[in-house]
Design an enzyme around this catalytic site. Structure first.
Site, PDB file in Angstrom:
ATOM      1  N   GLU A 182       1.157  -1.481   0.410  1.00  0.00           N
ATOM      2  CA  GLU A 182      -0.267   0.119   0.164  1.00  0.00           C
ATOM      3  C   GLU A 182       0.597   1.570  -0.238  1.00  0.00           C
ATOM      4  O   GLU A 182       0.949   2.056   0.193  1.00  0.00           O
ATOM      5  CB  GLU A 182      -0.703  -0.276   1.180  1.00  0.00           C
TER       6      GLU A 182
ATOM      7  N   ASP B   5       5.178   2.163  -0.239  1.00  0.00           N
ATOM      8  CA  ASP B   5       6.177   1.662   0.396  1.00  0.00           C
ATOM      9  C   ASP B   5       6.892   3.091   0.819  1.00  0.00           C
ATOM     10  O   ASP B   5       6.825   4.123   0.768  1.00  0.00           O
ATOM     11  CB  ASP B   5       7.389   1.576  -0.717  1.00  0.00           C
TER      12      ASP B   5
END
Length: 698
Positions: A449, A451
């Site tokens: 979702e 980095d």
């Protein structure tokens, strides 16, 4: 010297746990209801857990002995049984979601519930909803969210998969033009999902690339589950340290796969039958599914940390950090080691400063993240309601907030689980402690979702944009969103920074103000850096952390103001926990506070010592209630699944019992003895005898 008392260590652990609970001054039920959001929510939790505990399939004690394939099959069986129970008990959406989170299992259906289904709700057109929603809701199909590719992850704009519109047949053609365009790391794709929401570059008939959009693609037959023609799909293999073993992260390649025009998620952006493009009201509307996942990660991190201190459930996206706190605090409360106490017994490990200094701040973050998660879910719901009427005014603020909070809670979550594990000494490394599994399953949260290091840059971009507006116009202060409220301090009429003294650390308002000033000055200094001047490599991480911590600190200040509705003793203890959060946050920010001149070294001693002593004093104040506060998380032994976190304190009995389950212990002599161990021993014995003979001849 009087002889040391001889104690039954196992009996002593139970006595120590009982004594810890007798010292608790809070009303555990009241604080528990505060964390869960009311007695009704807890009653639901308790009612559903009683159902789940009765299911033999949901027993957790043997899963550490299973190989990956068996863990996946067990996960599939759990998914099926949960769906059966949903029908048997006529569970509502809320009841099913709560029951699923109570399981605390990393299984493939999570992606259907947390990613695939929200995409339909947020971006599905009326026609798509009409055709598919009943199947999605009833799990007649199982979905996944195909975004990440072999060659690109966080940088969505550079995804290579294409979806070319063909007006003659009114179809989209999904294609993977290169090896690096292969969809990769997609949860539930490997073996489970029948359908997927595919992020692909929309190519219009004139060849114009409109960037990534979402499309519904059937992946497998609903008759025999085989991949459909033109689709190559499979599992990407085991993950680091055996993490997420029951979940089938997969890959997929598309060879000119045709789907109907209706299968575009077109609630906001659309392609007409002729091939014209209808622009969405905001470019980031297609990120709605990811934003939902990030929002659930905040309270999820809180409950995970709670397990570390014990293990929890209500909003669980990943239950890891909170659980760590519960387990570690319970174990170190009954583990005795080293120095003797006043009764001549070895000292409880939790009473050592080096232990409580590590664990109690984790406990404080668990409480903060749970409350913060409630705020985040509420704010996201409000934004989604506005989006339904094409009002995108809250979208930029929410995007920046969720980026910052996702980084913040997952970074702390991973660190806190490992800190909790190490506080437990050697036994913490045992799989039966439960923290190793929590750690490896939670570890990828800093990457999926978005980095964390990349998201930091998005937080900084939003912050500098707001800062420039404030510096160029004083009127901009009045329109600052809540997430940028700290920038009000750059106004000439703002409250000045506090003069730091020993008393500063006992004043909540001043601590919050210091953290806000730290963010405001750091962002201002960065924004005013002349073009071309070099900046340090960690600037995005430092700035994003300061900005997010300023927002969270302000929210914690509000939490402290709002706990007055709790009974006085409960409010006092929970308030102390919140103040501990603020002080440890300030302690971690000391380099920044010194760098921007908010704390000054006058040459007369250490200017940071008063803060560190205040942290220690708060830890000592909270310590008698540590067990009571972890009990308030409401974790049962079944949900925690930790031999060292058992509620009665009999940790050595529990650990011994678990060891007897080890399959290797079923054979008195290992099957490896005859073919491998025995020949080596015989060779060694023969060689040793030969050497002895040679020595005897000399």
């Amino acid at each position: 010297m009087a002889p040391r008392p001889i104690a039954d260590v196992n009996q002593q652990t139970a006595a120590d746990m009982k004594a810890a609970r007798s010292r608790t001054s809070i009303n555990i039920q009241t604080v528990r209801n505060y964390l869960y959001g009311g007695q009704e929510v807890w009653d639901l939790h308790e009612r559903l857990e009683k159902i789940l505990v009765q299911e033999p399939l949901f027993d957790k004690q043997h899963r550490d002995f299973l190989g990956r394939t068996d863990q996946y099959i067990r996960g599939a069986a759990i998914i099926n049984r949960m769906d059966e129970l949903r029908g048997i008990h006529n569970w509502s959406e809320e009841e099913y979601a709560t029951a699923s989170s109570l399981l605390s299992e990393t299984i493939s259906i999570t992606l259907h519930d947390r990613a695939f289904q929200p995409v339909f709700l947020g971006q599905g057109s009326p026609a798509l909803m009409e055709n598919y929603w009943d199947l999605v809701y009833e799990k007649g199909i199982q979905g996944c969210y195909l975004q990440t590719e072999l060659g690109h992850g966080t940088n969505v704009s550079r995804l290579e998969t294409t979806s070319t519109y063909i007006p003659e047949t009114q179809e989209f053609e999904i294609n993977s033009p290169s090896l690096t365009s292969t969809k990769w790391w997609i949860g539930a794709l490997g073996k489970s999902a029948t359908h997927g929401a595919v992020q692909a570059k929309l190519i219009l008939p004139n060849g114009k690339d409109m960037g990534p959009h979402l499309f519904l693609v059937q992946l497998r037959s609903l008759e025999d589950h085989k991949p459909l023609r033109g689709i190559t799909v499979g599992d990407i293999g085991p993950k680091a340290s055996g993490g997420m073993a029951a979940q089938d992260q997969g890959f997929a390649r598309f060879d000119h796969v045709r789907i109907p025009r209706m299968n575009m998620f077109s609630k906001f952006a659309e392609v007409t039958a002729e091939g014209s493009y209808i622009q969405p009201p905001h470019a980031k509307l297609s990120y709605g599914g990811m934003m939902y996942i990030r929002a659930t990660m905040i309270p999820g991190a809180g409950w995970t940390i709670a397990k570390c201190t014990a293990l929890s459930v209500q909003y669980n996206f990943k239950l890891n950090p909170f659980a760590a706190a519960t387990i570690a605090i319970r174990y170190t409360n009954v583990r005795r080691q080293g120095e003797l106490d006043a009764e001549g017994l070895e000292r409880q490990v939790l009473t050592y400063p080096s232990t409580y200094y590590r664990l109690l701040p984790i406990l404080s973050r668990a409480f903060v993240f749970i409350e913060l998660g409630r705020y985040t879910i509420k704010a996201l719901t409000q934004m989604q309601q506005r989006l339904a009427s094409r009002d995108t005014s809250l979208l930029p603020e929410m995007h920046a907030l969720l980026c910052g909070l996702k980084v913040f809670v997952t970074t702390h979550g991973i660190t806190d689980i490992e800190t909790a594990r190490r506080s437990m000494g050697g036994h913490g490394y045992s799989a039966f402690a439960g923290l190793g599994r929590l750690y490896v399953d939670y570890l990828p949260s800093v990457t999926f979702e978005g980095d964390n290091f990349v998201l930091d840059g998005q937080v900084v971009r939003a912050a500098t944009k707001s800062c420039k507006a404030v510096l160029s116009s004083t009127s901009a202060v009045s329109t600052l969103p809540l997430t940028s409220a700290y920038l009000r301090l750059l106004s000439t009429t703002s409250e000045p920074p506090p003069q730091v003294t020993a008393s500063t650390w006992h004043d909540v308002h001043n601590v919050v103000l210091l953290l806000e000033w730290r963010a405001a000055l750091m962002v201002k200094n960065f924004t005013q850096t002349p073009a071309g001047r070099d900046v340090d490599a960690s600037v995005n991480q430092r700035l994003a952390k300061a900005v997010t911590e300023a927002f969270v600190a302000a929210q914690v200040g509000e939490m402290i103001n709002n706990i007055s509705n709790l009974p006085s003793e409960d409010a006092k203890v929970v308030g102390s926990l919140y103040r501990l959060y603020l002080l440890t946050c300030a302690e971690s920010a000391l380099v920044d506070l010194l760098s921007v001149g908010l704390i000054r070294h006058t040459g007369a001693g250490d200017p940071t010592q008063d803060l560190r002593l205040a942290v220690k004093a708060l830890c000592i104040e909270v310590l008698p209630n540590a067990i009571g506060l972890t009990d308030a998380f409401g974790f049962s032994d079944w949900s925690l699944d930790s031999a060292l976190g058992v509620s009665d304190g009999r940790v050595y009995e529990a650990l011994w019992k678990r060891v007897q389950m080890e399959p290797m212990n079923k054979d008195e002599v290992t099957p490896a003895y005859d073919p491998y161990i025995r020949p080596m021993l015989q060779r060694g014995q023969a060689a040793a005898q030969q050497k002895m003979k040679l020595k005897s001849r000399l």
